[in-house]
Write an enzyme that holds these catalytic residues in place. Structure first.
Site, short mmCIF file in Angstrom:
data_model
loop_
_atom_site.label_atom_id
_atom_site.label_comp_id
_atom_site.label_asym_id
_atom_site.label_seq_id
_atom_site.Cartn_x
_atom_site.Cartn_y
_atom_site.Cartn_z
N PHE A 181 0.71 -1.29 0.05
CA PHE A 181 -0.02 0.00 -0.02
C PHE A 181 0.83 1.42 -0.01
CE2 PHE A 181 -2.99 3.03 2.28
CZ PHE A 181 -3.78 2.93 1.26
N SER A 183 1.49 4.03 1.50
CA SER A 183 1.93 4.55 2.48
C SER A 183 2.99 3.42 3.51
CB SER A 183 0.84 4.98 3.69
OG SER A 183 0.17 3.78 4.04
N LYS A 184 3.05 2.27 2.95
CA LYS A 184 3.71 1.31 3.94
C LYS A 184 5.25 1.78 3.49
CE LYS A 184 0.36 -0.98 4.88
NZ LYS A 184 -0.41 -0.83 6.34
N PRO A 185 6.02 1.24 4.25
CA PRO A 185 7.60 1.49 4.21
C PRO A 185 8.04 1.14 2.63
CG PRO A 185 7.27 0.45 6.56
CD PRO A 185 5.97 0.55 5.69
#
Length: 383
Positions: A181, A183-185
């Protein structure tokens, strides 16, 4: 100030992004194109496992893992109530029952000392969540699971890139699952995810399940789903990979700087201790970082009293915040009657107090100083 700054990252990798996307547009293999296998090989090497299976989302990764393990109607799956809903959602979708085990209030991850008491003959899997970027106590969880012959699926949707005793998140158990996704790292520009395993048979099952249960075209050997990751999204993750080690190091550094600034500038700020859930929260707290592991800080999360007031004051000061997560799953209307009814006081306490601050590898020192200063002022207003 942005809560998560993706634009700076995009500018830094623009040439490689453009090249990767142009290559996909030129060959036109938008489904299961060559970038899919290229990404899977790169990620398997990074995590240190034999198999990576790219899938359409982190949710689909968890679902496919459970399906590959044969979880179905009447089974039980032990997990945490303090997580995003997808962790329990996939259990219920397969007709199984989520059995919620409370978390360690120091870390917000499942408390392994509470797991064994919840195991029954119907327990078919355990899903710990590596919340906020710090890996759960996987060695203890794996030992309990092995003693009962139960597979473990690490929900590493927030922790990809973190280390645990020298090993990578998602390579620590029967299956590891992660999300790309945005916004994930490590994120793409839409939905995407991956599964990781060293088990050849489970890897083959997962690969078949993600393409409608096909072992080859129009030959369906098992029940499946449409769970492929698009070639374009794989290309985007490939463009991000060369910068990822630097980003992980920056997340660790920025998280440590938050720790130091908050202790320096916020009176009474300290780490959560095990006694906190039994008493009102009287000051701001940080979650504990346990020994021999790192966190990629998918979120940098603190605990504050009077959260709504604090958030309003921060918003007025130009500092965005978020809450991950306000209501434990066993208190949600959709799940209250589906799980076990045991109380989970640590999860409820955390849900009432957690607040995430702006975080990312490109967060500047000036922005971080502004965040901490605004938080100190917001908390002082209640003093």
């Amino acid at each position: 100030m942005q809560f998560i700054d993706l634009k700076t990252q995009q500018a830094a990798i623009k040439d490689e992004l453009d090249r990767r996307i142009a290559t996909v547009l030129a060959h036109g293999q938008y489904i299961m194109g060559p970038e899919v296998a290229e990404l899977e090989a790169a990620l398997a090497t990074y995590v240190g496992v034999k198999h990576c299976i790219s899938v359409s989302s982190g949710t689909e990764a968890l679902l496919i893992a459970l399906m590959a393990l044969g979880v179905g109607h009447g089974d039980e799956v032990i997990t945490t109530p303090f997580t995003f809903v997808a962790t329990a959602e996939v259990i219920v979708l397969l007709g199984a029952k989520p059995v919620f085990v409370d978390v360690d209030p120091r870390t917000a991850n499942i408390d392994p000392t509470l797991i064994a008491a919840k195991i029954t003959p119907r327990t078919k899997a355990i899903i710990p969540v590596s919340l906020y970027g710090q890996v759960a106590e996987m060695d203890a969880i794996n030992a309990i699971a092995a003693a009962h012959g139960i597979p473990v699926i690490e929900d590493g949707c927030q922790s990809f890139g973190s280390d645990y005793y020298g090993r990578k998140s998602c390579g620590l158990s029967t299956f590891g699952a992660t999300s790309f996704f945005p916004s994930k790292p490590l994120g793409c520009y839409g939905d995407g995810g991956a599964l990781f395993t060293n088990d050849d048979a489970l890897a083959q099952a997962a690969r078949e399940i993600r393409v409608h249960g096909q072992s080859k075209r129009y030959v369906h050997t098992r029940i499946g789903v449409g769970g492929r990751m698009d070639t374009l999204q794989c290309a985007i993750v490939l463009a991000k990979l060369p910068r990822f080690d630097w980003e992980v190091a920056e997340r660790i550094r920025i998280g440590a700087r938050y720790d130091a600034l908050l202790r320096e500038r916020v009176p009474g700020f300290r780490t959560v201790d095990v006694a906190d859930p039994s008493a009102p929260l009287t000051g701001a707290r940080s979650l504990a970082m346990l020994q021999d592991r790192t966190s990629v800080h998918a979120q940098y999360t603190v605990l504050v009293p009077n959260r709504a007031d604090v958030q309003n004051r921060l918003q007025a000061a130009g500092v965005p915040t978020a809450v991950h997560y306000p209501i434990p799953l066993n208190a949600q209307d959709a799940y209250r009657s589906l799980g076990n009814n045991d109380p989970t006081p640590a999860s409820a306490w955390l849900g009432a107090h957690v607040m995430s601050l702006p975080m990312g590898p490109d967060l500047t020192a000036a922005d971080q100083d502004q965040v901490v200063g605004a938080l100190a002022n917001a908390l002082a207003a209640d003093a």
